[in-house]
Structure formats: C-alpha cells, structure tokens
Design a protein around this motif. Structure first.
Motif, PDB file in Angstrom:
ATOM      1  N   ASP A   1      37.521  37.117  33.977  1.00  0.00           N
ATOM      2  CA  ASP A   1      38.944  36.840  34.130  1.00  0.00           C
ATOM      3  C   ASP A   1      39.735  38.121  33.899  1.00  0.00           C
TER       4      ASP A   1
ATOM      5  N   THR B   1      43.887  35.984  36.851  1.00  0.00           N
ATOM      6  CA  THR B   1      42.947  36.012  37.968  1.00  0.00           C
ATOM      7  C   THR B   1      41.561  35.618  37.485  1.00  0.00           C
ATOM      8  N   THR B   2      40.895  34.779  38.256  1.00  0.00           N
ATOM      9  CA  THR B   2      39.545  34.355  37.915  1.00  0.00           C
ATOM     10  C   THR B   2      38.761  34.090  39.181  1.00  0.00           C
ATOM     11  N   SER B   3      37.456  33.915  39.039  1.00  0.00           N
ATOM     12  CA  SER B   3      36.595  33.636  40.189  1.00  0.00           C
ATOM     13  C   SER B   3      36.459  32.139  40.390  1.00  0.00           C
TER      14      SER B   3
ATOM     15  N   THR C   1      31.836  33.376  46.396  1.00  0.00           N
ATOM     16  CA  THR C   1      32.821  33.278  45.329  1.00  0.00           C
ATOM     17  C   THR C   1      34.161  33.860  45.770  1.00  0.00           C
TER      18      THR C   1
ATOM     19  N   LEU D   1      38.398  34.722  44.730  1.00  0.00           N
ATOM     20  CA  LEU D   1      39.268  35.093  43.625  1.00  0.00           C
ATOM     21  C   LEU D   1      40.581  34.331  43.754  1.00  0.00           C
TER      22      LEU D   1
ATOM     23  N   VAL E   1      32.117  39.956  42.374  1.00  0.00           N
ATOM     24  CA  VAL E   1      32.904  39.167  43.316  1.00  0.00           C
ATOM     25  C   VAL E   1      33.541  40.124  44.313  1.00  0.00           C
TER      26      VAL E   1
ATOM     27  N   SER F   1      35.859  43.580  43.995  1.00  0.00           N
ATOM     28  CA  SER F   1      36.687  43.598  42.787  1.00  0.00           C
ATOM     29  C   SER F   1      35.852  44.046  41.595  1.00  0.00           C
TER      30      SER F   1
ATOM     31  N   ARG G   1      33.292  39.730  37.807  1.00  0.00           N
ATOM     32  CA  ARG G   1      32.008  39.097  38.081  1.00  0.00           C
ATOM     33  C   ARG G   1      32.135  37.589  37.932  1.00  0.00           C
ATOM     34  N   ALA G   2      31.305  36.881  38.654  1.00  0.00           N
ATOM     35  CA  ALA G   2      31.273  35.426  38.548  1.00  0.00           C
ATOM     36  C   ALA G   2      30.357  35.024  37.398  1.00  0.00           C
TER      37      ALA G   2
END
Length: 503
Positions: free
Chosen positions: A246, A255-257, A264, A266, A372, A375, A378-379
């Motif tokens: 995040d 922001t998150t996956s 995946t 964003l 991801v 970016s 990471r997921a």
C-alpha cells in the motif's frame, strides 16, 4: 409483485412510501408504472401514479425483466445496491452476491450453479421466485449499470465501454442498453470532452480488439448512500496499510493492489475529493475487461452499498449502541478486496499489535509478493505461494512457530478449495476455519465480517467488545448482542471505534 422479500414491506406500505417520496426507501424497492413502462426510485420527484397503475419490484433487474425501463429523471439504476441480500445466508442471497461480484462473467451460469452446489435449473427457479429476475437478467442489468457509469464519467470510446462492462459484443451492448434505458448508448450523456465513439446509426462502432495493449487509467465516482463516514474509513486504511503493498500520498490518497482476472490492478482512493454522495477512485487495470470486477471489489472493500437508514432503524432504539449509531450513522464496516489475503493478514495479526502485524506483513510481501506492473508496489502473495514457501520460511519473517504453522495451514486450505468470498456458505466457511489448528473463534468471526461480508458477524470473545458491553463472559456478550441481529457487525464496529480501537 410483492416486495416483502426485499424490504419487509407489502405493496400498500410501499405505495405510501413512494407517495411520500421518502428517500429512506431508495434501493429497497422500485416502483413500476404500468401506463408508461418506466420504473423509478421511491423518491422520484415525478407525479406519482395511481395505485392501480403501480407495481413493485425488489431489484432493478426484476423491473427490467418485467419490461420496464429506467426513469431518466430519478435514475434508479444509479443507486448503490441494497444490503438486504447481504444479511441472509440462503441460496438466493449467496447467488445475488456472487452475481454482483462478477461470477457469471467469470464462470457462466452453469459454473455459478456448480459453485453453489445446485443445478442450473434450480438456481434459475430460486432467483426468479425470490428476486424477480433470472441469473442472466441480473447480470445483464449489472453490466448495463456499469456501462452507463463509464459512458457518463469517462471518455472511453463506446466500443471500449462495451467490453469493459463485460458485454461479449458491441451488438449485444447496443441491444441491452436499448432495452434497459430505451435509448442507444450514444444517446446517453457523455462528458463534455468525450468523443461519441458512435456510428451514424447511433450505435457503438466495433473496435479492432476488445481492449488496447495498455489499459488506460480510469477515474470513477463511486456513489453511496448518505451519510458516509469517510474519515473513519480513511483512518482504518491508514492503520492497516502494509509497506510495499500500500502507498499513502502526501494528500492522503491511498493506493493498493487489487486482484483481477487478467492481472493485478492498482486502485487509488482520492480521499481529498470525497463528497457526501461519492468517492473518487483511480483504477489502473491490467486489461480494461477487468474493470467491472475491480469496481465490485472496491465497492465491497469501502462498504459503499450499505444502507445507513436500514441499520439506524434496526439499531437506533437500542440503549447500548443506539446513541453511538445516532451520532455516527455513516460509519461503515471495512470489507475486503480479496478474501484469502484478508484471512492471511488476520492470522498474521493474531495476538500482536497493529504495528507489529504490519511489519510482519511487509516482510512477507517483500519476500514473496509479485511486482504490480511497473509500479514500486507488490501484491500480497497468493495462497499457493505461501503454501509452497512452507512454515520454516514463514518463521524467517518473524512469526512465531505456531503462527507460521497456522498461516501455512490456512494457505494450504485456501489452495485446496476453501472459499472465502461473499458468495461462500458462511456457516460452512466458519466451520472450516475453526477446524484449522491455530485459528480460533475471534479470527473466524473477524474473517467472516470482512472477507465474507457478513454484516451479522460478531466476536463475543473480543476483550474490547466485552468491556464496552460490561459483559464478563462470552455468553453474556452474545446474549446482549443477540438483539442486534442481523447487523451485529455494524454494532461491533461502533463499539470498537467508540473505544478508539481499530481491530
């Protein structure tokens, strides 16, 4: 058609509510006018029809299935979905939740029936009886509503809108939109800077391919019912943020996956532009065809489909939680973008502080999470990755031996078919969780609340809840909370936050 299955109201009560244009009933039922073939929300400002010309439907899809089109004045299709079906664990409720989350797009009707362990014919019969529309009709209305949102809020060409909303062809898109709204897609309102993307006939023009190689960033305003406690949801996100997975911008944007069928994505919640009617989100999908599924996940995660008035009506009179809910009627229950991820994070956080849990989770993401796109995020690792890593590798991120073993067993169960989604059988999922060594009632109840989306989940063993209730035992806490069903999860969230505690 009676609306009692959807809103605990009979047609006479519904007509009185519609006659008074009471907005509290918006989304709980829909009013169809037989003389015009239009369906409206109860609060529509248009002149109300005579009782003999009025029929009532539990869902927008049921109204469309009966041959009615959405009113252009009150826009009943723009309402967030009702949480009525979230409060029940029966077959129809599970099916509605699954369709809302895109199960038919992913599995087809036959696949959804198998997932629910029933025949396709039985699923069709149950939904028509309980909801007033077939699985295909429910999904068609869902796609049309997504398409209309994209048409009115983005500059995407109409052909891209068609595929982003899940339609198999442009022809199908045009036909469904005409049936739902009585107008071709090109006749619907577009942003001032948008091209129509239409041919001279007013229909969407077929593109060379369903989606471009690089899906665009989509900015959408996700509607919700008022009030919505954006500050509380934002605080929850910040408290549970995982470094590397995040990101929190200087302006507070989060922001998150988001797991999606083709990779995946964003998603960024722009809290600075939140209003009393919508939240603004920016979505970067791997493919544009994932957009509808991503939006469904975001709505569930942010609890945008809750009905504050319904919860206030049920819990407001209670002497314990009533004052809390009256003071903060917009407080929501944070949901989940991915059930397995939420479950594994919950196990990681057992019996440790939020800060310590975030450290362990960040180490797990850094060691096993996949990048991801381009970016820096990471997921969260998939259950198969965690299961393959083994308990020894999980201990290396700082987990105790027992917690590492519990996380590994959970990952193996998830990889083996344990379903943790809103469409799951909640009772069966809870039994399966409790059967895993290292997972107790509190963890199972918390997973049910967030990952399964169960609004009635309640953890009587939680020390904060018991203290707030003045209960000495779990049995005593359960007895007090029994009166709050089927909204015990919302009562728990009010008690937790009232104690300045974010679980």
């Amino acid at each position: 058609m009676s609306i009692s299955a959807a809103a605990d109201l009979d047609p006479e009560v519904a007509y009185r509510a519609a006659s008074g244009r009471d907005p509290r009933f918006d989304g709980r039922f829909f009013l169809g006018v037989t003389t015009t073939g239009i369906y409206c929300r109860p609060s529509c400002p248009a002149r109300k029809p005579l009782r003999r010309n009025s029929v009532f439907f539990p869902t927008a899809a049921a109204a469309v299935a009966a041959g009615f089109r959405a009113c252009k004045r009150c826009r009943p299709d723009s309402l967030p979905g009702s949480r009525h079906w979230d409060a029940s664990g029966d077959l129809a409720a599970r099916a509605v939740r699954a369709i809302r989350d895109g199960a038919i797009d992913e599995l087809g009707v036959a696949g959804l029936a198998r997932r629910l362990s029933v025949s396709e014919r039985h699923l069709h019969r149950i939904l028509v009886a309980e909801v007033g529309a077939s699985p295909v009709q429910l999904n068609r209305t869902r796609r049309a509503q997504t398409a209309r949102t994209l048409i009115e809020q983005t500059t995407l060409p109409l052909a891209d809108v068609a595929f982003a909303a899940g339609f198999g062809s442009v022809r199908q898109f045009n036909e469904v939109m005409l049936g739902e709204y009585g107008a071709p897609p090109s006749a619907l309102r577009r942003p001032a800077t948008a091209g129509t993307g239409a041919t001279d006939t007013g229909e969407a023009a077929a593109p060379g391919s369903p989606a471009s190689d690089a899906a665009p960033t989509i900015v959408l305003r996700l509607r919700h019912r008022r009030p919505y406690d954006a500050a509380a949801m934002r605080a929850f996100q910040r408290a549970h943020a995982v470094s590397g997975m995040d990101a929190i911008a200087d302006d507070g944007a989060f922001t998150t996956s988001v797991p999606a069928p083709h990779g995946t994505a964003l998603a960024t919640v722009d809290w600075g532009s939140a209003s009393d009617e919508h939240l603004t989100v920016r979505i970067q999908p791997a493919e544009i065809t994932d957009l509808t599924a991503i939006v469904a996940k975001l709505r569930r995660w942010l609890d945008l489909d809750a009905d504050p008035q319904l919860i206030l009506d049920a819990l407001g009179p209670d002497p314990v939680v009533g004052p809390l809910i009256t003071a903060r009627p917009g407080l929501r229950v944070p949901g989940s973008l991915d059930g397995p991820t939420t479950a594994m994070l919950t196990v990681i956080g057992q019996a440790v502080s939020l800060k310590a849990a975030a450290v362990f989770a960040a180490r797990l993401v850094g060691a096993f999470g996949a990048p991801v796109g381009d970016s820096a995020l990471r997921a969260f690792p998939a259950p198969q990755v965690v299961a393959d890593a083994g308990a020894d590798a999980l201990r290396e991120i700082g987990l105790t031996g027992s917690r590492a073993a519990a996380l590994h067993r959970l990952a193996e169960a998830l990889e083996g078919g344990l379903e943790l989604s809103p469409a799951a059988d909640r009772a069966e999922a809870r039994r399966a969780l409790l059967a895993l060594p290292g997972i107790g009632p509190w963890t199972a109840d918390y997973i049910a609340l967030r990952a399964l989306g169960d609004p009635d989940a309640f953890a009587p063993g939680d020390l904060v809840l018991r203290k707030a209730l003045g209960a000495k035992t779990e049995r005593e806490a359960s007895a007090i909370a029994a009166a709050w069903s089927p909204w015990r999860g919302y009562a728990a969230m009010h008690l937790w936050t009232a104690s300045a505690y974010l679980p």
